[in-house]
Scaffold this motif. Structure first.
Motif, short mmCIF file in Angstrom:
data_model
loop_
_atom_site.label_atom_id
_atom_site.label_comp_id
_atom_site.label_asym_id
_atom_site.label_seq_id
_atom_site.Cartn_x
_atom_site.Cartn_y
_atom_site.Cartn_z
N LEU A 133 0.83 -1.21 0.00
CA LEU A 133 0.00 0.00 0.00
C LEU A 133 0.86 1.25 0.00
O LEU A 133 0.57 2.23 -0.71
N LEU A 137 0.71 3.30 -3.57
CA LEU A 137 -0.29 4.36 -3.42
C LEU A 137 0.19 5.53 -2.57
O LEU A 137 0.15 6.68 -3.02
N MET A 141 1.37 9.33 -3.93
CA MET A 141 0.49 10.46 -3.58
C MET A 141 1.26 11.52 -2.82
O MET A 141 1.10 12.73 -3.08
N GLY A 232 -4.25 8.41 4.19
CA GLY A 232 -3.89 7.09 3.69
C GLY A 232 -3.51 6.13 4.79
O GLY A 232 -3.62 4.90 4.61
#
Length: 281
Positions: A133, A137, A141, A232
């Motif tokens: 993750l 991601l 980001m 996140g």
């Protein structure tokens, strides 16, 4: 008295020998992984830089102009040492966990061994899920947010350009991987505590509001100061907390009830007192 002391000392010595053996295997696994990862330290760093290049691509930046710098002659060498230690921990973890299990297994009952093994497998799997993750991601980001702050030179404005250091970028991505990897162990930890009777699903539900606050506080401390990265980490933490509640509740349902066993004993006549037996006769 002397014989009793010798009898109690013998098992202790055997346990210490067993502990030494397991430690030697774990250290050897870490050392082999360290040598292997140090040999590929530069390719590993290039692999860790991929999320940065992905974020740069989102901003239509020239990928050929991306560069990382180090400001001290020894900085990249110590960065490679950190990469080797980090990669070695990841590679050697299954062996280290196996050695821990083999050390404690002789003291467990058969049902405890069968209950412990799934958690031994789930721990590295959940850690890798958290690391994935971060890699696919969270880091892209975060880098997209930071790179968007660059300013091109124009009339009345100076150029503001990002020149990341190799050590600082590695520290950032390692911190995030460990933070997410540890957070993803929440279901394992809570389920084990539930099996031990230290927490209950009702208590977790009752403390949910505090968990929400702690999740956002931890995200603010462990992640860079941008809202995307903090969300996140906080959102998966809350989802994992809800999963922990479900797993603890499921464990409570599967736990044998002592009240039911007492009722069965009474039906079989095992829980009858002499007075009750006279009344039945």
């Amino acid at each position: 008295m002397k014989d009793e002391v010798e009898e109690t000392a013998a098992p202790l010595i055997e346990h210490l020998k067993e502990l030494r053996t397991r430690l030697l295997y774990s250290i050897a696994a870490f050392f082999v992984g360290f040598i292997l990862c140090y040999s590929f330290a530069t390719p590993i760093f290039n692999f860790l830089v991929v999320p940065y290049t992905v974020a740069a691509g989102w901003l239509d930046m020239d990928l050929e102009k991306i560069r990382f710098v180090y400001t001290a002659p020894q900085e990249f060498f110590f960065t490679q040492i950190k990469i080797a230690a980090f990669g070695s921990l990841v590679l050697a973890f299954p062996i280290i966990a196996t050695q821990i299990y083999r050390f404690v297994a002789p003291g467990l009952y058969s049902n405890e061994k069968s209950a412990f093994l799934p958690f031994l497998i789930a721990t590295p799997v959940l850690f890798l899920v958290g690391a994935a993750l971060v890699y696919f991601l969270i880091i892209p980001m975060a880098m997209w947010f930071f790179l968007s702050l660059e300013q091109p030179a124009s009339a009345g404005r100076v150029a503001i350009e990002n020149l990341p250091k190799v050590s600082e970028y590695l520290s950032l991505i390692m911190t995030l991987i460990f933070a997410f990897g540890l957070v993803f162990q929440l279901p394992v930890a809570m389920t084990l505590l539930g099996k031990a009777g230290l927490v209950s699903s009702a208590a977790l539900v009752d403390k949910r509001k505090y968990a929400i606050v702690l999740a956002f506080v931890a995200a603010a401390i462990l992640t860079p100061p941008d809202p995307l990265t903090q969300l996140g980490l906080a959102i998966p933490t809350l989802l994992l907390y809800e999963l922990s509640i479900y797993l603890v509740r499921r464990g409570e349902r599967n736990r044998p009830s002592y009240d039911d066993s007492d009722d069965d004993d009474e039906e079989d006549g095992l829980g009858d007192t002499p007075a009750s037996l006279e009344e039945k006769s």
